[in-house]
Write a protein that holds these residues in place. Sequence first.
Motif, PDB file in Angstrom:
ATOM      1  N   THR A 163     -20.058  47.537 -95.183  1.00  0.00           N
ATOM      2  CA  THR A 163     -20.862  48.735 -94.957  1.00  0.00           C
ATOM      3  C   THR A 163     -20.619  49.275 -93.556  1.00  0.00           C
ATOM      4  OG1 THR A 163     -22.576  47.906 -96.453  1.00  0.00           O
ATOM      5  CG2 THR A 163     -23.213  49.677 -94.942  1.00  0.00           C
ATOM      6  N   LYS A 167     -24.160  53.545 -91.703  1.00  0.00           N
ATOM      7  CA  LYS A 167     -24.875  53.481 -92.983  1.00  0.00           C
ATOM      8  C   LYS A 167     -25.608  52.154 -93.146  1.00  0.00           C
ATOM      9  CE  LYS A 167     -21.775  56.692 -95.388  1.00  0.00           C
ATOM     10  NZ  LYS A 167     -20.901  56.908 -96.577  1.00  0.00           N
ATOM     11  N   HIS A 168     -25.928  51.513 -92.013  1.00  0.00           N
ATOM     12  CA  HIS A 168     -26.521  50.174 -92.080  1.00  0.00           C
ATOM     13  C   HIS A 168     -27.845  50.148 -92.821  1.00  0.00           C
ATOM     14  CE1 HIS A 168     -28.755  51.810 -88.656  1.00  0.00           C
ATOM     15  NE2 HIS A 168     -29.635  50.857 -88.841  1.00  0.00           N
ATOM     16  N   GLU A 169     -28.570  51.278 -92.823  1.00  0.00           N
ATOM     17  CA  GLU A 169     -29.868  51.282 -93.484  1.00  0.00           C
ATOM     18  C   GLU A 169     -29.736  51.243 -95.011  1.00  0.00           C
ATOM     19  OE1 GLU A 169     -32.340  54.295 -91.770  1.00  0.00           O
ATOM     20  OE2 GLU A 169     -32.647  53.094 -89.955  1.00  0.00           O
ATOM     21  N   ASP A 170     -28.513  51.443 -95.519  1.00  0.00           N
ATOM     22  CA  ASP A 170     -28.281  51.263 -96.955  1.00  0.00           C
ATOM     23  C   ASP A 170     -28.487  49.804 -97.360  1.00  0.00           C
ATOM     24  OD1 ASP A 170     -27.640  53.921 -97.023  1.00  0.00           O
ATOM     25  OD2 ASP A 170     -25.481  53.637 -97.341  1.00  0.00           O
ATOM     26  N   LEU A 171     -28.459  48.906 -96.382  1.00  0.00           N
ATOM     27  CA  LEU A 171     -28.633  47.476 -96.660  1.00  0.00           C
ATOM     28  C   LEU A 171     -30.096  47.062 -96.661  1.00  0.00           C
ATOM     29  CD1 LEU A 171     -25.703  46.181 -94.445  1.00  0.00           C
ATOM     30  CD2 LEU A 171     -25.781  46.135 -96.944  1.00  0.00           C
ATOM     31  N   ARG A 174     -31.980  44.075 -98.614  1.00  0.00           N
ATOM     32  CA  ARG A 174     -31.092  42.928 -98.834  1.00  0.00           C
ATOM     33  C   ARG A 174     -31.204  41.920 -97.694  1.00  0.00           C
ATOM     34  NH1 ARG A 174     -25.380  44.769-101.256  1.00  0.00           N
ATOM     35  NH2 ARG A 174     -25.599  42.636-102.061  1.00  0.00           N
TER      36      ARG A 174
END
Length: 199
Positions: A163, A167-171, A174
């Motif tokens: 990632t 775009k780290h907030e897409d994680l 998790r």
Amino acid sequence: MDYKASFFVLKKIKYLEADLIIHALSSNGEKFSFLARGALKSKKRFGGGVLEPTHQALFTYQKPHNGGSLHLLKDAQIIHDFAPIRRSYETLEFALQVIGCIEKVSQEGDSNSEILYNLLGHTMKAIETTQHLEILKTQFYLKFMMQQGVITLEPWMGPFLKTQIQKHEDLAGREELMRGKLTPLESRVREYITTATAH
């Protein structure tokens, strides 16, 4: 002859009464050292805290004479001061850790490390707005150690490495993947940069 280029300020060191030695990272990942004469007194040439670590600035400078490595910094103007990173102790502390990591491993004469510059820039921008600092920390530490070639890949690391930092907030959601991993990972990074030979 004067040159102009964008740099990230990595470190400043007081020199004599009013001068500063500045370590900065160029857009191709090369570390430069500068002498900023009168920097502690000149608000016209170096005003607004422009030479503080974490700042991105436009430098006007002259190359060193007689084969030296110390460039003469004539003027500096803020491009981006990343002011939002100072919104909390935690975000500022992490930003300074990021700067410290890059300062330690970047090298003078290495003009092929754009990945370091990009990693630094993307991480600094992400710190400005992040709502998931622990995810961002995990990503940076993993990508930094991966770039340095000093990490053994484990299955849980995959999503964080694949990632993009921005775009780290897409994680989000998790976090179970990194449970119990961040503290030892941070310790490994601290140990690595303490023993790294690059300077």
